[in-house]
Design a protein around this motif. Structure first.
Motif, PDB file in Angstrom:
ATOM      1  N   ARG B 216       0.852  -1.194   0.000  1.00  0.00           N
ATOM      2  CA  ARG B 216       0.000   0.000   0.000  1.00  0.00           C
ATOM      3  C   ARG B 216       0.888   1.244   0.000  1.00  0.00           C
ATOM      4  O   ARG B 216       0.615   2.221  -0.693  1.00  0.00           O
ATOM      5  CB  ARG B 216      -0.918  -0.026   1.221  1.00  0.00           C
ATOM      6  N   ARG B 219       2.026   1.978  -3.517  1.00  0.00           N
ATOM      7  CA  ARG B 219       1.001   2.590  -4.370  1.00  0.00           C
ATOM      8  C   ARG B 219       0.835   4.069  -4.048  1.00  0.00           C
ATOM      9  O   ARG B 219       0.661   4.899  -4.925  1.00  0.00           O
ATOM     10  CB  ARG B 219      -0.342   1.858  -4.214  1.00  0.00           C
ATOM     11  N   LEU B 220       0.893   4.380  -2.756  1.00  0.00           N
ATOM     12  CA  LEU B 220       0.753   5.783  -2.351  1.00  0.00           C
ATOM     13  C   LEU B 220       1.934   6.618  -2.824  1.00  0.00           C
ATOM     14  O   LEU B 220       1.772   7.701  -3.376  1.00  0.00           O
ATOM     15  CB  LEU B 220       0.672   5.867  -0.819  1.00  0.00           C
ATOM     16  N   ARG B 223       2.113   8.029  -6.199  1.00  0.00           N
ATOM     17  CA  ARG B 223       1.088   9.005  -6.556  1.00  0.00           C
ATOM     18  C   ARG B 223       1.253  10.310  -5.781  1.00  0.00           C
ATOM     19  O   ARG B 223       0.309  11.070  -5.597  1.00  0.00           O
ATOM     20  CB  ARG B 223      -0.298   8.388  -6.316  1.00  0.00           C
ATOM     21  N   ILE B 224       2.450  10.562  -5.323  1.00  0.00           N
ATOM     22  CA  ILE B 224       2.713  11.820  -4.638  1.00  0.00           C
ATOM     23  C   ILE B 224       2.900  12.930  -5.662  1.00  0.00           C
ATOM     24  O   ILE B 224       2.419  14.043  -5.501  1.00  0.00           O
ATOM     25  CB  ILE B 224       3.933  11.658  -3.717  1.00  0.00           C
ATOM     26  N   SER B 225       3.589  12.612  -6.720  1.00  0.00           N
ATOM     27  CA  SER B 225       3.703  13.548  -7.838  1.00  0.00           C
ATOM     28  C   SER B 225       3.750  12.685  -9.099  1.00  0.00           C
ATOM     29  O   SER B 225       4.755  12.045  -9.377  1.00  0.00           O
ATOM     30  CB  SER B 225       4.971  14.394  -7.685  1.00  0.00           C
ATOM     31  N   GLY B 226       2.652  12.662  -9.831  1.00  0.00           N
ATOM     32  CA  GLY B 226       2.488  11.717 -10.934  1.00  0.00           C
ATOM     33  C   GLY B 226       3.587  11.784 -11.976  1.00  0.00           C
ATOM     34  O   GLY B 226       3.946  10.762 -12.564  1.00  0.00           O
ATOM     35  N   ASP B 227       4.152  12.977 -12.190  1.00  0.00           N
ATOM     36  CA  ASP B 227       5.185  13.090 -13.211  1.00  0.00           C
ATOM     37  C   ASP B 227       6.512  12.498 -12.744  1.00  0.00           C
ATOM     38  O   ASP B 227       7.446  12.363 -13.522  1.00  0.00           O
ATOM     39  CB  ASP B 227       5.355  14.555 -13.650  1.00  0.00           C
ATOM     40  N   ASN B 267       9.423  13.963 -19.406  1.00  0.00           N
ATOM     41  CA  ASN B 267       9.132  15.274 -18.825  1.00  0.00           C
ATOM     42  C   ASN B 267       9.886  16.389 -19.531  1.00  0.00           C
ATOM     43  O   ASN B 267       9.348  17.470 -19.759  1.00  0.00           O
ATOM     44  CB  ASN B 267       9.445  15.273 -17.330  1.00  0.00           C
ATOM     45  N   ARG B 297       3.778   6.039 -25.658  1.00  0.00           N
ATOM     46  CA  ARG B 297       3.162   4.841 -26.242  1.00  0.00           C
ATOM     47  C   ARG B 297       4.102   3.641 -26.138  1.00  0.00           C
ATOM     48  O   ARG B 297       3.654   2.521 -25.908  1.00  0.00           O
ATOM     49  CB  ARG B 297       2.770   5.102 -27.699  1.00  0.00           C
ATOM     50  N   HIS B 305       2.228   0.629 -18.811  1.00  0.00           N
ATOM     51  CA  HIS B 305       1.655   1.849 -18.247  1.00  0.00           C
ATOM     52  C   HIS B 305       2.407   3.027 -18.843  1.00  0.00           C
ATOM     53  O   HIS B 305       3.627   3.005 -18.931  1.00  0.00           O
ATOM     54  CB  HIS B 305       1.784   1.850 -16.719  1.00  0.00           C
ATOM     55  N   ARG B 306       1.661   4.052 -19.272  1.00  0.00           N
ATOM     56  CA  ARG B 306       2.309   5.169 -19.972  1.00  0.00           C
ATOM     57  C   ARG B 306       3.308   5.920 -19.087  1.00  0.00           C
ATOM     58  O   ARG B 306       4.263   6.507 -19.569  1.00  0.00           O
ATOM     59  CB  ARG B 306       1.249   6.127 -20.520  1.00  0.00           C
ATOM     60  N   PHE B 307       3.066   5.919 -17.761  1.00  0.00           N
ATOM     61  CA  PHE B 307       4.004   6.622 -16.871  1.00  0.00           C
ATOM     62  C   PHE B 307       4.768   5.649 -15.971  1.00  0.00           C
ATOM     63  O   PHE B 307       5.472   6.069 -15.078  1.00  0.00           O
ATOM     64  CB  PHE B 307       3.253   7.669 -16.045  1.00  0.00           C
ATOM     65  N   MET B 309       3.742   3.706 -13.655  1.00  0.00           N
ATOM     66  CA  MET B 309       3.337   3.677 -12.245  1.00  0.00           C
ATOM     67  C   MET B 309       3.349   2.244 -11.725  1.00  0.00           C
ATOM     68  O   MET B 309       2.984   1.312 -12.450  1.00  0.00           O
ATOM     69  CB  MET B 309       1.915   4.228 -12.101  1.00  0.00           C
TER      70      MET B 309
END
Ligand code: SF4
Lengths: 171, 524
Positions: B216, B219-220, B223-227, B267, B297, B305-307, B309
């Motif tokens: 967990r 996963r968190l 996602r703190i800063s998606g880029d 980026n 792509r 996954h495109r980024f 993650m």
């Protein structure tokens, strides 16, 4: 100037060249464009509001304006003020610190407005959920017409969602 | 050991294959302050500051500071009493401490003994005497229950004098961008002062880590800063692995590097397009967004996954990359490389662009150092500061040491320099990606990892924006007791305040974009 023109010429119009090269996804993009125009019959203006996202959803919303998806080229435009918008495209979870600003943006958007919740976070709070600092889903704060799940949703999913939202509204 | 042998602090080197981190406890607040001052004298940096509640473990509270020194990072902790958790103000030594101290007070309720005491992350959503990261901080969650969300005032610094007026901007900005508030004090079109008020993206991430398990947490953190999802995931993995005493395989480390460099290129491509666009060169935006889309792509094809993650995980990586995919990556690097080279010539020779870029939004190396700046912004003032690269006294962790990363710098300190650093870093990353793909060894993708009760660790990763840190501590139950992620934007936001001074308001979007800082990463 000359090298610039050369580069433009060499690159060509991508929204078409890719259609030949890739078939599948690009045909879907074209179909979505036509559908949106058919249903809407005019331009659509969108005000994007980040109400607490991790910025991942924004990356994909940005991609909608790249030459492959070319949303703006089809008359769907992101505008600076909610007062100019037909649709609010909202990412979240809505933080408590943005709750008020989101309500104001919603109130400033003229009726009949469409609200689309973007991303798992916007749909149901995502990994963040509701907590002392987060209101969770967009629908917990303003009325939502359509949800686009995904973390983040792909540009194609976003286009499909925008289409679904406008077709839901039109008679 | 770092600065002088006579410091009353014993440091021990953190185990594992991550960036070199030395851990120590400061016997007193004065010792902490002395260490900070000595670090400052030695041209070191303040990298991160946070607090923890140790009352359940029989203590009071604890303040944690990470300092950046030539050889690596020093993680220094200071115990504070439960009834009077106060520590010496470090903002007089390191201005970067200002916002971190205020956030630490908002979150844990431990305070500096002086300096700026305005709240930072707390607006009006919870009371001033309630501290979210204390273990006994419980409240009802749900709409309409719990604390009322009150409007909050903020004491902006006022600029007086004839003709001076204020322009408030935000929290919702005009573009597709994260929220934050900027208060400009201007005379005519000239910016006298910019003061930021952030915290709008604060969504309680640090509290969510408490009691979470390793998965967990992963996963968190992604996602703190998606880029920067790869940078955070790697720093977290390093910290967890150090805490649990395991090491990822060399194959896993190289696959992580592959993802981190792909994140950097993605980026930079987007930023270079946006910077062209902000200087009225829409052609640049179209071209770079096209390249970025091709890039993403291939990410989707190779990594699912495109980024990317959730692909870097404690113990290794969660995705295998087949030889065919590695070949596709090598091929794409060649294509993108030649395209970017052409675009660079166009940018360099476009008089209109250069006119907007050159001498706009300037900061110099002395200021960058004073503000503990890292990343693109620092390297664009000529500082050779890159956690992946060798420098005097510093050996980067694997896999970087063997790759021989060449840091990219530019001395000008303006928008043009930050553009040039991005161009240079794209070609260096493309070179690294080819090298990594060609030399990929076989090996385990992911080793099993079990939490070690009471274990702790710190991970440091050179993300595309700058230095990302994640500190982790496990509780006695093997669950995460405290995780503190630190974004390089903490240090860079104040640098932006300096960079716009004396420039004109219409140049702000361009200067802002040239830093492209994270709101979510620093608001947590
Ligand atoms: S849905 Fe995913 S990408 Fe979008 S804001 Fe939430 S965590 Fe970020």
């Amino acid at each position: 100037m000359i090298p610039l023109l050369k580069h433009i010429f060499r690159t060509g119009i991508l929204t078409e060249t890719v259609a030949l090269a890739e078939g599948g996804p690009q045909r879907e993009i074209d179909r979505l464009h036509d559908e949106i125009l058919r249903i809407l019959g005019r331009a659509l203006t969108i005000r994007e509001v980040d109400a607490g996202s991790c910025n991942g959803c924004e990356l994909e919303i940005h991609a909608l304006n790249n030459p492959y998806y070319n949303l703006e080229g089809r008359g769907i435009k992101f505008v600076a003020s909610p007062r100019h918008a037909d649709m609010l495209l909202v990412t979240g979870p809505v933080t408590k610190n943005m709750e008020n600003a989101l309500r104001i943006a919603y109130d400033c958007t003229p009726d009949p407005k469409l609200v689309v919740a973007v991303g798992d976070c916007g749909c149901d709070g995502g990994v963040f959920g509701e907590n002392y600092a987060s209101c969770g889903a967009i629908a917990n704060v303003v009325g939502v017409d359509l949800r686009i799940p995904g973390c983040p949703p792909t540009p194609l999913a976003l286009m499909q969602g925008i289409l679904a939202a406008v077709s839901k509204r039109s008679p | 050991m770092f600065l002088a042998d006579d410091f009353p602090i014993d440091f021990t080197l953190q185990p594992g294959v991550g960036a070199p981190v030395w851990r120590g406890n400061a016997p007193s607040g004065e010792d902490l302050k002395d260490f900070a001052a000595a670090t400052h004298l030695a041209a070191g940096r303040l990298c991160a500051m946070w607090g923890s509640d140790e009352r359940q473990r029989g203590g009071g509270y604890r303040l944690h500071c990470v300092f950046g020194l030539n050889r690596g990072h020093a993680w220094l902790s200071l115990d504070l009493s439960a009834d009077d958790p106060v520590y010496p103000d470090l903002a007089g030594i390191f201005p970067a401490a200002n916002r971190m101290q205020r956030a630490t007070r908002d979150m844990v309720g431990i305070a500096s003994d002086g300096g700026d005491q305005r709240p930072w992350l707390r607006h009006g959503a919870w009371p001033a005497d309630w501290y979210p990261l204390r273990h006994d901080a419980v409240h009802e969650v749900g709409m309409g229950v719990g604390f009322p969300n009150l409007p909050s005032d903020y004491d902006f610094v006022q600029v007086g004098g004839e003709g001076a007026h204020e322009i408030p901007v935000g929290p919702i900005h005009a573009g597709i961008i994260e929220p934050g508030h900027f208060r400009f004090s201007v005379v005519g079109e000239r910016v006298l002062r910019l003061e930021q008020r952030l915290g709008y993206q604060h969504k309680g991430v640090e509290k969510l880590f408490i009691g979470a398990d390793i998965e967990r947490g992963a996963r968190l953190v992604g996602r703190i800063s998606g880029d920067s999802t790869c940078a955070y995931a790697w720093a977290y993995a390093d910290a967890v692995e150090a805490a649990c005493g395991i090491e990822a395989s060399s194959r896993a480390l190289l696959l992580r590097a592959l993802m981190l460099e792909r994140e950097r290129v993605a980026n930079h491509l987007g930023d270079l397009g946006a910077l062209g666009n902000d200087a009225a060169f829409a052609f640049g935006l179209t071209q770079f967004l096209r390249l970025k889309e091709d890039w993403l792509r291939l990410n989707a094809e190779v990594f699912g996954h495109r980024f990317m993650m959730d692909r870097i995980v404690p113990g290794g990586v969660a995705v295998n990359v087949e030889p065919a995919a590695l070949a596709a990556i090598v091929e794409q690097c060649a294509v993108i490389g030649s395209e970017v080279k052409k675009l660079r010539t166009l940018y360099d020779e476009h008089a209109g662009l250069q006119d907007r870029f050159v001498t706009t939004g300037t900061i110099d190396a002395a200021l960058a150092r004073e503000l503990s700046l890292t990343g693109i912004g620092a390297r664009a003032t000529g500082m050779i500061l890159d956690g992946r690269a060798h420098r005097h006294d510093y050996t980067p962790p694997p896999p970087w040491a063997a790759l021989g990363v060449r840091p990219v710098t530019d001395e000008r300190g303006d928008v043009a320099a930050r553009v040039a650093v991005r161009f240079g870093e794209i070609s260096e990353s493309l070179r690294l990606l080819r090298e990594i793909a060609v030399g990929m060894p076989s090996g385990e993708l992911r080793v099993a990892i079990a939490p070690r009760a009471g274990g702790s660790g710190l991970g440091v990763v050179e993300g595309w924006r700058g230095e990302v840190l994640v500190a982790v501590r496990f509780g006695d139950d093997g669950k995460l007791a405290r995780v503190h992620p630190h974004d390089p934007s903490w240090q860079a936001w104040p640098a932006l305040e300096h960079a716009v001074m004396k420039d004109i308001v219409p140049d702000f979007p361009l200067i802002n974009k040239s830093f492209n800082l994270s709101y979510s990463g620093a608001d947590l």
